[in-house]
Motif scaffolding. Structure first.
Motif, PDB file in Angstrom:
ATOM      1  N   GLU A  13      62.278  55.836  22.735  1.00  0.00           N
ATOM      2  CA  GLU A  13      61.254  56.303  20.914  1.00  0.00           C
ATOM      3  C   GLU A  13      61.898  54.690  20.002  1.00  0.00           C
ATOM      4  N   LYS A  14      62.522  54.164  20.791  1.00  0.00           N
ATOM      5  CA  LYS A  14      62.954  52.798  19.866  1.00  0.00           C
ATOM      6  C   LYS A  14      62.021  51.349  20.128  1.00  0.00           C
ATOM      7  N   ILE A  21      52.657  55.320  23.236  1.00  0.00           N
ATOM      8  CA  ILE A  21      52.005  56.230  23.899  1.00  0.00           C
ATOM      9  C   ILE A  21      52.131  57.553  24.040  1.00  0.00           C
ATOM     10  N   LEU A  22      53.239  57.734  23.542  1.00  0.00           N
ATOM     11  CA  LEU A  22      54.100  59.222  23.194  1.00  0.00           C
ATOM     12  C   LEU A  22      53.230  59.394  22.057  1.00  0.00           C
ATOM     13  N   THR A  23      52.584  58.736  21.436  1.00  0.00           N
ATOM     14  CA  THR A  23      51.756  59.418  20.000  1.00  0.00           C
ATOM     15  C   THR A  23      50.402  59.197  20.295  1.00  0.00           C
ATOM     16  N   TYR A  24      50.068  58.486  21.542  1.00  0.00           N
ATOM     17  CA  TYR A  24      48.265  58.633  21.608  1.00  0.00           C
ATOM     18  C   TYR A  24      48.779  59.826  22.630  1.00  0.00           C
ATOM     19  N   LEU A  25      49.608  60.195  23.582  1.00  0.00           N
ATOM     20  CA  LEU A  25      50.080  61.324  24.675  1.00  0.00           C
ATOM     21  C   LEU A  25      49.499  62.205  22.979  1.00  0.00           C
ATOM     22  N   GLU A  26      50.225  62.509  22.544  1.00  0.00           N
ATOM     23  CA  GLU A  26      50.532  63.624  21.532  1.00  0.00           C
ATOM     24  C   GLU A  26      48.990  64.179  20.796  1.00  0.00           C
TER      25      GLU A  26
END
Length: 78
Positions: A13-14, A21-26
């Protein structure tokens, strides 16, 4: 035995790219495992397809297209 072989992917996450990528998936409500499987399969198909000659002119020039099969991301079931 179930016949399943899990493969894990870690995201830091850092790390700006990983976090994006994580934000996009969510944000897009994308289920991770089916999405990754779709991407891998699309890449496999694209690599098998290769270049295809569409038109050859008298001057020796050719028109080509790189074809690949891509599937939309799989949505998360709620």
């Amino acid at each position: 035995m179930s016949g399943k072989r899990p493969k894990s992917v870690s995201f830091n996450e850092k790390n700006m790219r990983d976090n994006e990528i994580l934000t996009y998936l969510e944000d897009e409500h994308i289920s991770f495992a089916p999405y990754v499987k779709d991407l891998i399969f699309a890449d496999m198909q694209r690599r098998k397809e290769g270049l295809r000659i569409i038109q050859k002119n008298k001057g020796g020039g050719i028109k080509i297209v790189v074809a690949g099969n891509t599937h939309p991301p799989s949505a998360v079931g709620v």
